[in-house]
Design an enzyme around this catalytic site. Structure first.
Site, PDB file in Angstrom:
ATOM      1  N   ASP A   1       0.667  -1.021   0.300  1.00  8.95           N
ATOM      2  CA  ASP A   1      -0.239   0.271   0.436  1.00  8.95           C
ATOM      3  C   ASP A   1       0.770   1.710   0.234  1.00  8.95           C
ATOM      4  OD1 ASP A   1       0.640   0.000   2.557  1.00  8.95           O
ATOM      5  OD2 ASP A   1      -0.815  -0.896   3.280  1.00  8.95           O
TER       6      ASP A   1
ATOM      7  N   ASP B   1       1.349   4.648   1.781  1.00  4.47           N
ATOM      8  CA  ASP B   1       1.434   5.926   2.856  1.00  4.47           C
ATOM      9  C   ASP B   1       2.314   6.853   3.086  1.00  4.47           C
ATOM     10  OD1 ASP B   1       0.569   3.064   4.861  1.00  4.47           O
ATOM     11  OD2 ASP B   1       2.552   2.829   4.260  1.00  4.47           O
TER      12      ASP B   1
ATOM     13  N   ASP C   1       8.487   3.501  13.735  1.00  3.81           N
ATOM     14  CA  ASP C   1       9.250   2.037  14.692  1.00  3.81           C
ATOM     15  C   ASP C   1      10.598   2.204  14.016  1.00  3.81           C
ATOM     16  OD1 ASP C   1       7.857   1.587  11.989  1.00  3.81           O
ATOM     17  OD2 ASP C   1       7.281  -0.651  12.529  1.00  3.81           O
TER      18      ASP C   1
HETATM   19  P1  ATP Z   1       3.190  -2.516   4.774  1.00  2.00           P
HETATM   20  O1  ATP Z   1       2.418  -1.908   4.196  1.00  2.00           O
HETATM   21  O2  ATP Z   1       4.102  -3.621   4.292  1.00  2.00           O
HETATM   22  O3  ATP Z   1       2.657  -3.766   5.414  1.00  2.00           O
HETATM   23  P2  ATP Z   1       4.579  -0.603   6.650  1.00  2.00           P
HETATM   24  O4  ATP Z   1       5.428  -0.264   7.417  1.00  2.00           O
HETATM   25  O5  ATP Z   1       3.882   0.349   5.339  1.00  2.00           O
HETATM   26  O6  ATP Z   1       4.549  -2.068   5.928  1.00  2.00           O
HETATM   27  P3  ATP Z   1       1.895   0.314   7.957  1.00  2.00           P
HETATM   28  O7  ATP Z   1       1.269  -0.456   9.373  1.00  2.00           O
HETATM   29  O8  ATP Z   1       1.389  -0.121   6.613  1.00  2.00           O
HETATM   30  O9  ATP Z   1       2.962  -0.888   7.244  1.00  2.00           O
HETATM   31  O10 ATP Z   1       2.641   1.089   8.739  1.00  2.00           O
HETATM   32  C1  ATP Z   1       3.192   2.347   7.752  1.00  2.00           C
HETATM   33  C2  ATP Z   1       4.408   3.616   8.350  1.00  2.00           C
HETATM   34  O11 ATP Z   1       3.374   3.746   9.440  1.00  2.00           O
HETATM   35  C3  ATP Z   1       5.026   2.255   8.893  1.00  2.00           C
HETATM   36  O12 ATP Z   1       6.389   1.832   7.791  1.00  2.00           O
HETATM   37  C4  ATP Z   1       5.749   2.561  10.160  1.00  2.00           C
HETATM   38  O13 ATP Z   1       6.754   4.038   9.586  1.00  2.00           O
HETATM   39  C5  ATP Z   1       4.475   3.149  11.487  1.00  2.00           C
HETATM   40  N1  ATP Z   1       4.159   2.385  11.695  1.00  2.00           N
HETATM   41  C6  ATP Z   1       2.828   1.682  11.483  1.00  2.00           C
HETATM   42  N2  ATP Z   1       2.536   0.732  12.547  1.00  2.00           N
HETATM   43  C7  ATP Z   1       4.368   1.454  13.681  1.00  2.00           C
HETATM   44  C8  ATP Z   1       3.832   0.937  14.656  1.00  2.00           C
HETATM   45  N3  ATP Z   1       3.324   0.322  15.754  1.00  2.00           N
HETATM   46  N4  ATP Z   1       4.636   1.954  15.814  1.00  2.00           N
HETATM   47  C9  ATP Z   1       5.516   2.951  15.279  1.00  2.00           C
HETATM   48  N5  ATP Z   1       5.345   3.207  13.973  1.00  2.00           N
HETATM   49  C10 ATP Z   1       4.299   2.815  13.289  1.00  2.00           C
HETATM   50 MG    MG Z   2       1.886   0.837   4.372  1.00  3.52          MG
END
Ligand code: ATP
Ligand code: MG
Length: 455
Positions: A70, A72, A148
């Site tokens: 996705d 963001d 994170d």
């Molecule tokens: P994917 O979408 O591929 O599963 P992602 O890293 O993009 O991985 P998302 O859940 O879409 O994960 O979250 C987007 C961003 O928000 C993350 O990359 C991170 O920077 C931040 N994030 C998400 N969850 C947390 C958390 N629990 N604590 C801190 N930062 C977070």
């Molecule tokens: Mg994401």
């Protein structure tokens, strides 16, 4: 060389340090790699003079040459300001307000820059260090430090085609290391789900966790017990459905974290006699799941649940038999339903399965019983059962672990592939059901051999 690496590794990045700006010629991201809808969102916010970046997994995955799951977006526009710019926008979340921009097949999530609770802000954290509040708006520089992992904190500016890196995320990405931003133990205490995220990324990207990032897990993973089962279910879907289930499962076990998602499975994996079968059965199912994702085939979210809980179910049935409990004289099917209900109720205390999931799991298990029995007069009805396909796949996996089931699984494979005439002859060749003699009077309840195991 080693000492040079060590020196860089030990040099911690502080929030006052200047960010590294990676220009277009130094990276492989370009506007053409970003979805049309996402570019529209970035451009609309940028044209309205807001700061706006692509961030998180999308930047990480594009840099690694992977297709992002996705896109963001992070911006300094407040949720209400975003709302006013897009007709297709909905604001979601009470504590952590986010804007969702809706497209026909797509939702772009736009988050306003946030900052971590200030030091000494007692209201922001609970006594155990868990973050209660994460809704104070901030600047890009603030937003970086609440994220994170360093490789998730890279900000791509689509207007200038540059990447802004405050945490040495690019260096970690190049070296293939997953590193928590800040003090790992504190960051896991703030939000223990970060432990599951670390495990998800190590499995997905095939990158090890940096030493301190890994070492803080045994000190903090017990806090996962305080996370709402609905959030854990959400995370568990992401852990197992993104094409790296085998590696994820191995990492969950390695870090001793499976117990927070599937404690009954963890227990079955240490069963004195059945642990090898359990392990093999789960591994086969996870390999199957990964293969389906690789082929873009749909996943039934209940299937793996039925797999994870199958050996716990078998153990529960065994215990019920040994304990001589009062359902001892009931039919096998009733006993199965009773034990299944108990197992599913226990499992739901950790993962908030929906009614649809538990019903499907129950169906898959009950149909096992019927597939094995192959009642001649019900073969066609059974094949039309909405869970037949899942139950048949389940049976084939069981047959790979238990060779006595092979002829039965083979029979169903042949039957499905056969024409109508062959189907009839396959059914006719089935062993006739044994006639049960009518009981004259009900059997007396046997005295219990030992005190029934409670709980
Ligand atoms: P994917 O979408 O591929 O599963 P992602 O890293 O993009 O991985 P998302 O859940 O879409 O994960 O979250 C987007 C961003 O928000 C993350 O990359 C991170 O920077 C931040 N994030 C998400 N969850 C947390 C958390 N629990 N604590 C801190 N930062 C977070
Ligand atoms: Mg994401």
């Amino acid at each position: 060389m080693l000492s040079f690496i060590k020196k860089i590794f030990s040099s911690s990045v502080t929030s006052n340090a200047k960010p590294t700006v990676i220009t277009a010629s130094q990276h492989n991201i370009s506007r053409s790699l970003i979805s049309h809808n996402c570019l529209g969102v970035l451009d609309t916010l940028s044209n309205a003079h807001f700061e706006v970046y692509l961030v998180g997994g999308s930047v990480r995955d594009l840099l690694l040459g992977l297709e992002p799951k996705d896109f963001d977006v992070a911006t300094n526009a407040k949720p209400e300001e975003i709302y006013r710019l897009f007709r297709n926008c909905r604001l979601i979340g009470k504590r952590f307000r986010l804007a969702h921009i809706y497209f026909r097949h797509d939702i772009i999530e736009v988050a306003t820059f946030r900052k971590q609770g200030e030091k000494g802000d007692k209201q922001a954290k609970a006594l155990n260090g868990m973050l209660k509040r994460d809704n104070v708006y901030g600047t890009l520089k603030d937003d970086v430090w609440r994220r994170d992992f360093t490789l998730n904190a890279l900000y791509y500016d689509a207007k200038n085609n540059t990447i802004i890196d405050h945490t040495n995320g690019l260096r970690d990405l190049e070296r293939g290391i997953i590193r928590v931003i800040g003090h790992p133990e504190t960051r896991y205490r703030e939000d223990p789900v970060r432990i599951l995220r670390a495990i998800r990324f190590t499995a997905k990207l095939g990158m090890p966790l940096e030493e301190k990032t890994a070492k803080a897990i045994p000190k903090t993973h017990m806090l996962l017990a305080d996370i709402a089962p609905a959030r854990l279910l959400d995370e568990s879907h992401k852990l197992f459905n993104s094409g790296n289930a085998v590696a994820t499962f191995a990492a969950l076990r390695h870090y001793n974290v499976l117990q927070h998602l599937y404690p009954l499975t963890e227990k079955a994996l240490s069963h004195p006699t059945l642990h090898l079968d359990t392990d093999k059965f789960i591994l086969l199912a996870l390999q199957n799941t990964d293969a389906r994702v690789a082929q873009n085939k749909p996943l039934n979210p209940a299937f793996l649940v039925s797999i994870f809980l199958w050996y716990p179910l078998k153990n529960a049935l065994e215990e019920a038999d040994n304990s001589g409990s009062n359902i001892g004289n009931h039919s096998t099917l009733t006993k199965l339903e009773h034990a299944a209900g108990k197992i599913l109720r226990q499992a739901k205390q950790h993962l908030a399965f929906t009614q649809a999931i538990t019903q499907t799991v129950m169906d898959i298990w009950v149909v096992q019983f019927q597939l094995k029995g192959r009642p001649q007069q019900h073969i066609y009805t059974l094949a039309e059962h909405p869970r037949f396909r899942a139950a048949y796949d389940f049976l084939c996996l069981r047959a790979e672990v238990d060779s006595s089931l092979e002829p039965i699984a083979d029979w169903w494979t042949q039957w499905q592939e056969a024409d109508d005439t062959t189907r009839e002859s396959l059914i006719a060749a089935l062993p006739k059901p044994t006639q049960h003699k009518k009981r004259r009077r009900p059997l007396k309840k046997k005295p219990a051999k030992k005190a029934p195991a409670q709980g």
